[in-house]
Design a protein around this motif. Structure first.
Motif, PDB file in Angstrom:
ATOM      1  N   LYS A  94       0.832  -1.208   0.000  1.00 31.81           N
ATOM      2  CA  LYS A  94       0.000   0.000   0.000  1.00 31.81           C
ATOM      3  C   LYS A  94       0.861   1.251   0.000  1.00 31.81           C
ATOM      4  O   LYS A  94       1.900   1.294   0.661  1.00 31.81           O
ATOM      5  CB  LYS A  94      -0.903   0.039   1.239  1.00 31.81           C
ATOM      6  CG  LYS A  94      -2.003  -0.996   1.224  1.00 31.81           C
ATOM      7  CD  LYS A  94      -2.877  -0.857   2.454  1.00 31.81           C
ATOM      8  CE  LYS A  94      -3.999  -1.881   2.441  1.00 31.81           C
ATOM      9  NZ  LYS A  94      -4.812  -1.790   3.670  1.00 31.81           N
ATOM     10  N   PRO A  95       0.437   2.301  -0.715  1.00 33.25           N
ATOM     11  CA  PRO A  95       1.155   3.575  -0.666  1.00 33.25           C
ATOM     12  C   PRO A  95       0.873   4.296   0.653  1.00 33.25           C
ATOM     13  O   PRO A  95      -0.036   3.913   1.413  1.00 33.25           O
ATOM     14  CB  PRO A  95       0.586   4.352  -1.858  1.00 33.25           C
ATOM     15  CG  PRO A  95      -0.775   3.785  -2.073  1.00 33.25           C
ATOM     16  CD  PRO A  95      -0.685   2.337  -1.651  1.00 33.25           C
ATOM     17  N   VAL A  96       1.635   5.348   0.909  1.00 33.20           N
ATOM     18  CA  VAL A  96       1.522   6.107   2.154  1.00 33.20           C
ATOM     19  C   VAL A  96       0.088   6.542   2.433  1.00 33.20           C
ATOM     20  O   VAL A  96      -0.403   6.387   3.552  1.00 33.20           O
ATOM     21  CB  VAL A  96       2.465   7.337   2.132  1.00 33.20           C
ATOM     22  CG1 VAL A  96       2.197   8.269   3.305  1.00 33.20           C
ATOM     23  CG2 VAL A  96       3.918   6.901   2.137  1.00 33.20           C
ATOM     24  N   ASN A  97      -0.610   7.069   1.422  1.00 27.34           N
ATOM     25  CA  ASN A  97      -1.960   7.579   1.679  1.00 27.34           C
ATOM     26  C   ASN A  97      -2.914   6.471   2.125  1.00 27.34           C
ATOM     27  O   ASN A  97      -3.792   6.701   2.960  1.00 27.34           O
ATOM     28  CB  ASN A  97      -2.512   8.341   0.465  1.00 27.34           C
ATOM     29  CG  ASN A  97      -2.738   7.468  -0.748  1.00 27.34           C
ATOM     30  OD1 ASN A  97      -2.057   6.464  -0.960  1.00 27.34           O
ATOM     31  ND2 ASN A  97      -3.682   7.865  -1.575  1.00 27.34           N
ATOM     32  N   LYS A  98      -2.753   5.254   1.620  1.00 29.48           N
ATOM     33  CA  LYS A  98      -3.614   4.135   2.036  1.00 29.48           C
ATOM     34  C   LYS A  98      -3.259   3.653   3.439  1.00 29.48           C
ATOM     35  O   LYS A  98      -4.124   3.265   4.223  1.00 29.48           O
ATOM     36  CB  LYS A  98      -3.536   2.986   1.033  1.00 29.48           C
ATOM     37  CG  LYS A  98      -4.083   3.336  -0.335  1.00 29.48           C
ATOM     38  CD  LYS A  98      -5.558   3.648  -0.271  1.00 29.48           C
ATOM     39  CE  LYS A  98      -6.112   3.981  -1.641  1.00 29.48           C
ATOM     40  NZ  LYS A  98      -7.472   4.477  -1.601  1.00 29.48           N
ATOM     41  N   ILE A  99      -1.975   3.684   3.774  1.00 25.84           N
ATOM     42  CA  ILE A  99      -1.569   3.332   5.141  1.00 25.84           C
ATOM     43  C   ILE A  99      -2.127   4.373   6.108  1.00 25.84           C
ATOM     44  O   ILE A  99      -2.646   4.026   7.173  1.00 25.84           O
ATOM     45  CB  ILE A  99      -0.031   3.212   5.252  1.00 25.84           C
ATOM     46  CG1 ILE A  99       0.472   2.019   4.432  1.00 25.84           C
ATOM     47  CG2 ILE A  99       0.400   3.087   6.721  1.00 25.84           C
ATOM     48  CD1 ILE A  99       1.990   1.913   4.334  1.00 25.84           C
ATOM     49  N   GLU A 110      -5.532   5.713  15.024  1.00 26.16           N
ATOM     50  CA  GLU A 110      -4.099   5.888  15.264  1.00 26.16           C
ATOM     51  C   GLU A 110      -3.592   7.132  14.545  1.00 26.16           C
ATOM     52  O   GLU A 110      -4.182   7.574  13.557  1.00 26.16           O
ATOM     53  CB  GLU A 110      -3.322   4.654  14.768  1.00 26.16           C
ATOM     54  CG  GLU A 110      -3.636   3.378  15.518  1.00 26.16           C
ATOM     55  CD  GLU A 110      -3.210   3.403  16.972  1.00 26.16           C
ATOM     56  OE1 GLU A 110      -2.149   3.994  17.275  1.00 26.16           O
ATOM     57  OE2 GLU A 110      -3.941   2.851  17.807  1.00 26.16           O
ATOM     58  N   LYS A 111      -2.489   7.669  15.022  1.00 28.50           N
ATOM     59  CA  LYS A 111      -1.858   8.850  14.422  1.00 28.50           C
ATOM     60  C   LYS A 111      -1.344   8.455  13.026  1.00 28.50           C
ATOM     61  O   LYS A 111      -0.696   7.418  12.867  1.00 28.50           O
ATOM     62  CB  LYS A 111      -0.703   9.294  15.317  1.00 28.50           C
ATOM     63  CG  LYS A 111       0.079  10.483  14.809  1.00 28.50           C
ATOM     64  CD  LYS A 111       1.216  10.816  15.797  1.00 28.50           C
ATOM     65  CE  LYS A 111       2.199  11.762  15.186  1.00 28.50           C
ATOM     66  NZ  LYS A 111       3.187  11.137  14.320  1.00 28.50           N
ATOM     67  N   THR A 112      -1.628   9.307  12.039  1.00 29.73           N
ATOM     68  CA  THR A 112      -1.140   9.034  10.689  1.00 29.73           C
ATOM     69  C   THR A 112       0.355   9.324  10.594  1.00 29.73           C
ATOM     70  O   THR A 112       0.932   9.960  11.476  1.00 29.73           O
ATOM     71  CB  THR A 112      -1.913   9.879   9.652  1.00 29.73           C
ATOM     72  OG1 THR A 112      -1.741  11.265   9.955  1.00 29.73           O
ATOM     73  CG2 THR A 112      -3.398   9.519   9.643  1.00 29.73           C
ATOM     74  N   LEU A 113       0.945   8.878   9.492  1.00 30.34           N
ATOM     75  CA  LEU A 113       2.386   9.052   9.313  1.00 30.34           C
ATOM     76  C   LEU A 113       2.789  10.491   9.054  1.00 30.34           C
ATOM     77  O   LEU A 113       3.885  10.891   9.387  1.00 30.34           O
ATOM     78  CB  LEU A 113       2.882   8.159   8.173  1.00 30.34           C
ATOM     79  CG  LEU A 113       2.885   6.661   8.476  1.00 30.34           C
ATOM     80  CD1 LEU A 113       3.089   5.850   7.206  1.00 30.34           C
ATOM     81  CD2 LEU A 113       3.958   6.334   9.513  1.00 30.34           C
ATOM     82  N   ASN A 114       1.899  11.257   8.404  1.00 28.73           N
ATOM     83  CA  ASN A 114       2.257  12.654   8.132  1.00 28.73           C
ATOM     84  C   ASN A 114       1.007  13.513   8.108  1.00 28.73           C
ATOM     85  O   ASN A 114      -0.082  13.062   8.176  1.00 28.73           O
ATOM     86  CB  ASN A 114       3.057  12.812   6.833  1.00 28.73           C
ATOM     87  CG  ASN A 114       2.434  12.115   5.637  1.00 28.73           C
ATOM     88  OD1 ASN A 114       1.307  11.658   5.667  1.00 28.73           O
ATOM     89  ND2 ASN A 114       3.200  12.034   4.588  1.00 28.73           N
TER      90      ASN A 114
END
Length: 141
Positions: free
Chosen positions: A123-128, A137-141
């Motif tokens: 999965k790409p960043v936006n899907k994660i 949960e807190k997103t990556l960015n």
């Protein structure tokens, strides 16, 4: 940097009588480059385009280029995004996190489990980030 299994280094370290001697004998196996150097080497080896990697991270261009130039140190989450954008495997990501001085992704932590699964599924960043958000949960960015 030459390669020597981490387990071998650990065994030698634990048996060493003198830290200076251990470091001298094993200096060629030690991590010495800045994280930006590692990232740029990966981009070169994989034939990636830096601007495309930065777009996939969902960072601002300025932040992305600062990380790759070494003027800004990435956070753990930023490094995870970069690894994802460069399509590194989970093992490669874990190694890079350790090299940068961060904890590896840990399956006993809910947030890390979601990230691990995202990597495993490609999965790409936006899907994660969506999966993280949906799980509270807190997103990556």
């Amino acid at each position: 940097m030459l390669k020597k299994p981490t387990d071998d280094l650990m065994n030698e370290l634990l048996k060493a009588n003198n830290i200076k001697e251990y470091l001298k004998e094993n200096s060629k196996y030690m991590v010495s480059d800045e994280i930006a150097t590692y990232l740029n080497n990966i981009i070169a080896k994989k034939g990636l385009v830096k601007s495309e990697v930065i777009k996939k991270t969902e960072f601002s261009e300025v932040m992305g280029y600062q990380i790759f130039s070494g003027t800004r140190r990435p956070s753990r989450d930023s490094l995870i995004c970069i690894c994802n954008a460069m399509e590194l495997s989970l093992d490669e990501t874990q190694s890079l996190l350790k090299i940068a001085g961060f904890s590896a992704l840990y399956p006993k932590i809910k947030r890390d489990s979601i990230i691990i699964l995202g990597f495993n599924e490609g999965k790409p960043v936006n899907k994660i980030n969506e999966a993280l958000y949906e799980s509270g949960e807190k997103t990556l960015n």
